[in-house]
Design an enzyme around this catalytic site. Structure first.
Site, PDB file in Angstrom:
ATOM      1  N   SER A 153     -15.531  22.260 -73.641  1.00 24.01           N
ATOM      2  CA  SER A 153     -16.780  21.636 -73.211  1.00 24.01           C
ATOM      3  C   SER A 153     -17.650  22.619 -72.434  1.00 24.01           C
ATOM      4  O   SER A 153     -18.879  22.655 -72.594  1.00 24.01           O
ATOM      5  CB  SER A 153     -16.487  20.396 -72.361  1.00 24.01           C
ATOM      6  OG  SER A 153     -15.746  20.722 -71.198  1.00 24.01           O
ATOM      7  N   TYR A 154     -17.025  23.438 -71.616  1.00 23.15           N
ATOM      8  CA  TYR A 154     -17.750  24.438 -70.818  1.00 23.15           C
ATOM      9  C   TYR A 154     -18.334  25.529 -71.716  1.00 23.15           C
ATOM     10  O   TYR A 154     -19.507  25.875 -71.608  1.00 23.15           O
ATOM     11  CB  TYR A 154     -16.783  25.042 -69.800  1.00 23.15           C
ATOM     12  CG  TYR A 154     -17.394  26.057 -68.851  1.00 23.15           C
ATOM     13  CD1 TYR A 154     -18.374  25.692 -67.934  1.00 23.15           C
ATOM     14  CD2 TYR A 154     -16.947  27.384 -68.842  1.00 23.15           C
ATOM     15  CE1 TYR A 154     -18.912  26.614 -67.050  1.00 23.15           C
ATOM     16  CE2 TYR A 154     -17.470  28.314 -67.954  1.00 23.15           C
ATOM     17  CZ  TYR A 154     -18.450  27.925 -67.067  1.00 23.15           C
ATOM     18  OH  TYR A 154     -18.983  28.841 -66.187  1.00 23.15           O
ATOM     19  N   ALA A 155     -17.503  26.049 -72.618  1.00 21.45           N
ATOM     20  CA  ALA A 155     -17.955  27.100 -73.517  1.00 21.45           C
ATOM     21  C   ALA A 155     -19.106  26.623 -74.393  1.00 21.45           C
ATOM     22  O   ALA A 155     -20.080  27.355 -74.624  1.00 21.45           O
ATOM     23  CB  ALA A 155     -16.790  27.581 -74.394  1.00 21.45           C
ATOM     24  N   LYS A 158     -22.288  26.453 -72.282  1.00 21.81           N
ATOM     25  CA  LYS A 158     -22.754  27.798 -71.913  1.00 21.81           C
ATOM     26  C   LYS A 158     -23.383  28.519 -73.115  1.00 21.81           C
ATOM     27  O   LYS A 158     -24.387  29.220 -72.975  1.00 21.81           O
ATOM     28  CB  LYS A 158     -21.600  28.625 -71.346  1.00 21.81           C
ATOM     29  CG  LYS A 158     -21.219  28.262 -69.913  1.00 21.81           C
ATOM     30  CD  LYS A 158     -22.394  28.414 -68.971  1.00 21.81           C
ATOM     31  CE  LYS A 158     -22.005  28.282 -67.517  1.00 21.81           C
ATOM     32  NZ  LYS A 158     -23.182  28.302 -66.612  1.00 21.81           N
TER      33      LYS A 158
END
Length: 251
Positions: A153-155, A158
């Site tokens: 989810s973070y990748a 970003k």
């Protein structure tokens, strides 16, 4: 020490960590900063420290997932200072999970705190940055560039920020606005907490950094942001700067 003399900078997530490091580096170069953060206690504490260098700097307590209020944040900056020169979209929250176990809630947390505020604040700030031929600094991560496990989810958020930043660089360039991205590895409070909880993983990560250390919040990440916010970077736009001790080498 006046690369940003009389510049007005809006920094999200400015109460601690990387955001605070950038804000500190900015005020030492003469900028007046507006830090935006959800944490009121930390925000008030940090703004007192910043005001020791630049008395006119202010703190705005806000929840960036309340998108209807983002234009109001920019308006408050303009009402207070009359202009906006620099926008730093730093704030982001996420939860680690494998793709198999990632939930809609995990995805929403990452995109709602990271991608969407970055997008909407660029949109809201654009008319004012046109007037000042301003600078935008957004944040990426090696998690997205490397595809780090348990960071789906973070990748994703970003890399979405990197994508829209490149579009913005092309669209905003004719107005004299620079849009660049920092991808850091930093000695943030979150990393320090992780180092204590997972010392073996932390040491493994550290050993893969050619310079064998984490980036200092002010002197490494903050000073890079000063460069991107100053006239020294006037002919650089749409770029991802890896401020990570050499961990990732883009081609």
């Amino acid at each position: 020490m006046n690369k940003l003399q009389d510049k007005i900078a809006l920094i999200t997530g400015g109460a601690s960590g990387i955001g605070k490091g950038i804000a500190t580096a900015f005020v030492k170069e003469g900028a007046k900063v507006v830090i935006v953060d959800l944490n009121e206690e930390l925000g008030n504490q940090t703004i007192k420290e910043l005001q020791a260098h630049q008395a006119e700097s202010i703190f705005i307590q806000a929840n960036l997932v309340e998108y209807d209020k983002l234009k109001g944040i920019v308006k408050q900056v303009i009402d207070t200072f009359g202009k906006l020169d620099i926008l730093v979209n730093n704030a982001h929250a996420s939860k680690m999970n494998s793709i198999e176990k990632t939930t809609q809630e995990d995805l929403d947390l990452s995109f709602n705190t990271g991608f969407y505020p970055t997008f909407y604040l660029m949109q809201a700030a654009l008319p004012h940055l046109k007037e000042t031929k301003g600078k935008i600094i957004n944040f990426a991560s090696g998690a997205g560039l490397n595809g780090d496990v348990n960071q789906g989810s973070y990748a994703a958020a970003k890399e979405a920020i990197r994508g829209i930043s490149r579009v913005a660089a092309n669209e905003f360039g004719p107005f004299g606005i620079n849009v660049n991205i920092i991808s850091p590895i930093a000695d943030s409070p979150g990393v320090q907490k992780w180092a204590k909880e997972e010392p073996e993983y932390y040491q493994a990560m550290l050993s893969k950094i050619p310079l064998r250390r984490l980036g200092e919040l002010e002197s490494d990440i903050g000073r890079t942001a000063v460069f991107l916010a100053s006239e020294d970077s006037d002919y650089i736009t749409g770029q991802t700067l890896m401020v990570d001790g050499g961990s990732i080498k883009l081609r």
